[in-house]
Design a protein around this motif. Structure first.
Motif, PDB file in Angstrom:
ATOM      1  N   THR A  64     -10.644 -29.147 -12.580  1.00  0.00           N
ATOM      2  CA  THR A  64     -11.897 -30.146 -12.941  1.00  0.00           C
ATOM      3  C   THR A  64     -11.302 -31.086 -14.120  1.00  0.00           C
ATOM      4  O   THR A  64     -12.359 -32.184 -14.050  1.00  0.00           O
TER       5      THR A  64
ATOM      6  N   TYR B 276     -12.127 -29.939 -16.929  1.00  0.00           N
ATOM      7  CA  TYR B 276     -13.317 -29.861 -17.670  1.00  0.00           C
ATOM      8  C   TYR B 276     -13.239 -28.479 -18.484  1.00  0.00           C
ATOM      9  O   TYR B 276     -12.655 -27.325 -17.796  1.00  0.00           O
TER      10      TYR B 276
ATOM     11  N   SER C 296     -16.138 -32.485 -21.777  1.00  0.00           N
ATOM     12  CA  SER C 296     -15.110 -31.986 -21.024  1.00  0.00           C
ATOM     13  C   SER C 296     -14.029 -31.210 -22.188  1.00  0.00           C
ATOM     14  O   SER C 296     -13.380 -30.099 -21.528  1.00  0.00           O
TER      15      SER C 296
END
Length: 563
Positions: A91, A93, A177
């Motif tokens: 992702t 993140y 993030s």
């Protein structure tokens, strides 16, 4: 020159006063202390210092405080704080939650202490010996239970009889993030913590007030002068203000407590990124280097592009973009230094102010992207930039105004006698026409007698001197409310303002009497008389030209009588 000295004096006073004030409120020392294996022994007796709790903290990823098994606290995993979480490769993140613990010893039993956390860009709960004393947002194990907040805050506690304190902080991140334990807390005596927080608050409020006041000043200056530099300076100051309220203590969270975290972060990025094109446009607007307008247009186009980018891109892209912005900053720093060196080499007028201003901004930008990053470094250097560029702008505007006034003076003045000319006379008559007061006004049309004969006989040089001396005599005859104009050749006009009907007659008598005395020029005695025609002026009843023509006709009547 006078404006430059005054501007420089006030600039020096402001800078010295500002630096002195900041040093005064920052007398508290921040001492970094490093824990080892989750333990730290401290002495917090000095009211002039706070300890920054760095080093090894116990780390429990994926667990909240009440979920930590008892056995796990005996041989815990430790990480160095400040600590950055690993990102999920899928992702991009670093979402999740974790708990950090630190065992602090050496406290004075029964004494009150305080803890300060700048922010964690997420949500956290800080507990002392199991008691919640500080909370920012809502820590949750899933995004639906999570509410981030970024306001800096303080909490207080009383040390127990053992003098040992267990600091536990839960942190959750489902918005940025980057996640982690970004800012280690400060600990110290309660009064010192409170004073430190109030100092930071006063610094930010003072900077914000100063920036906003200066911004309003430049807005007014732009409305007065109608020029781009003042508008750009006002926009630059607005960016400083936005960055101030969205960083540091995060004053924006006080005014708008429910503002989403990502909105605040985007304001922070936007205000920081827009420094670059605005500073570039200022560099081009000052005409320090004559360049093609394409560079100015690139900076101008970068403003809406930056706004759209910051508002629309995902969190991860926005965070990673700072790497590329650093490259842009370094490149533009090199270009700006080239321009500044070029300006100094060519000794551009008053360029030292621009050089100091842009150099301050360069230093602030480089500090911002370096490990030396300081909480208020960019703000102070940006304010120095604004102050020095303000002096540069004010001096340039003063120079332009001085040239404009000189040019206007030349347009309105007769170069031979220094009196007002025909243009100045009609400007004053227009002012009279618009007047609504009850003052008595008159137009006196005057013509020198025997001047043509003197001019033809003795030459124009001597004739010019006669005109200058005649102008001086007329000025000595009038009152402070009257004005003398030379409108051509040997013709003069006096616009007289009187308070009684017989004052006009007295003025004419003074003028005629003064011209009964001969001029002595080049050992010659020259007799020059004067003819006067007078007409009363009533605003709004008829045109100035008509009244002027009648006074001219009366002057010729007087001249025929004299001949």
């Amino acid at each position: 020159m006078k404006q430059k000295l005054i501007a420089t004096f006030f600039l020096v006073i402001i800078v010295i006063g500002f630096v002195g004030w900041v040093q005064q409120v920052q007398q508290i020392k921040l001492i970094p202390v490093h824990a080892v294996d989750g333990h730290l022994n401290v002495t917090l007796n000095d009211v002039r210092q706070l300890n920054n709790l760095l080093g090894d903290w116990q780390y429990y990823p994926g667990l909240l405080a009440n979920e930590i098994p008892t056995g796990q606290t005996e041989n815990p995993q430790t990480v160095v704080v400040e600590h950055k979480w690993d990102k999920d490769p899928a992702t991009g993140y670093a979402y999740g939650f974790a708990t950090y613990r630190l065992i602090v010893t050496g406290l004075q039993p029964g004494s009150m202490y305080g803890v300060y956390i700048q922010d964690e860009f997420s949500a956290y709960s800080l507990m002392i010996n199991g008691n919640l004393i500080l909370q920012n947002g809502q820590v949750g194990k899933v995004q639906s239970d999570y509410t981030p907040r970024v306001y800096s805050d303080t909490g207080y506690f009383i040390a127990d009889q053992s003098g040992q304190t267990i600091i536990t902080i839960e942190i959750a991140n489902f918005s940025r993030s980057n996640g982690g334990f970004w800012n280690a807390p400060l600990i110290g005596q309660a009064k010192t913590i409170e004073k430190h927080f109030n100092n930071l608050l006063s610094i930010e409020v003072m900077i914000l007030a100063f920036v906003l006041a200066l911004g309003v000043l430049f807005v007014l200056l732009s409305l007065w002068q109608r020029e781009n530099r003042s508008i750009l300076m006002a926009a630059f100051l607005l960016m400083i203000a936005l960055r101030m309220v969205s960083t540091g203590i995060h004053l924006i969270q006080i005014v708008f407590p429910n503002m989403p975290l990502m909105a605040i972060i985007r304001i922070e990025y936007l205000s920081g990124y827009l420094f670059i094109p605005l500073a570039g446009m200022l560099l081009e607007e000052f005409k320090i280097k004559r360049s093609k307008p394409i560079l100015f247009n690139i900076y101008l186009g970068a403003i809406p592009a930056t706004i759209l980018f910051v508002l629309l891109v995902p969190n991860a892209v926005l965070t990673e973009s700072f790497v590329y912005v650093q490259i842009v900053i370094i490149g533009l720093t090199a270009y700006t230094l080239y321009i500044l060196v070029n300006g100094l080499r060519h000794n551009y007028k008053d360029f030292v102010y621009a050089t100091i201003g842009f150099s301050s901004l360069i230093i602030g930008g480089l500090i911002e992207i370096s490990p030396l990053k300081n909480r208020y470094g960019l703000f102070f250097t940006s304010i120095l930039f604004v102050l020095f560029i303000s002096v540069f702008v004010v001096i340039q505007i003063a120079n332009v105004k001085s040239k404009h006034d000189l040019l206007e003076s030349e347009i309105l003045r007769d170069p031979l006698t220094g009196l007002g000319n025909r243009v100045a006379m009609f400007r004053q008559l227009d002012h009279w026409q618009k007047s609504r007061d009850q003052a008595q006004r008159s137009i006196l049309f005057l013509d020198l007698n025997r001047f043509k004969s003197i001019n033809d006989t003795f030459g124009h040089a001597l004739g010019d001197e006669v005109l200058r001396l005649s102008a001086n005599r007329l000025q000595n005859c009038i009152r402070s409310t009257d004005h003398v104009y030379r409108i051509g050749g040997d013709e003069f006009v006096i616009l007289a303002q009187t308070n009684a009907l017989d004052q006009d007659k007295l003025l004419v008598e003074r003028i005629k009497e003064s011209f009964t005395h001969s001029f002595i020029l080049n050992d010659r005695e020259l007799s020059v008389g004067i003819s006067v025609g007078i007409e009363h002026f009533v605003p709004g009843q008829e045109s100035s030209d008509a009244i002027l023509s009648r006074s001219d006709a009366r002057m010729y009547e007087d001249k025929r009588k004299n001949s």
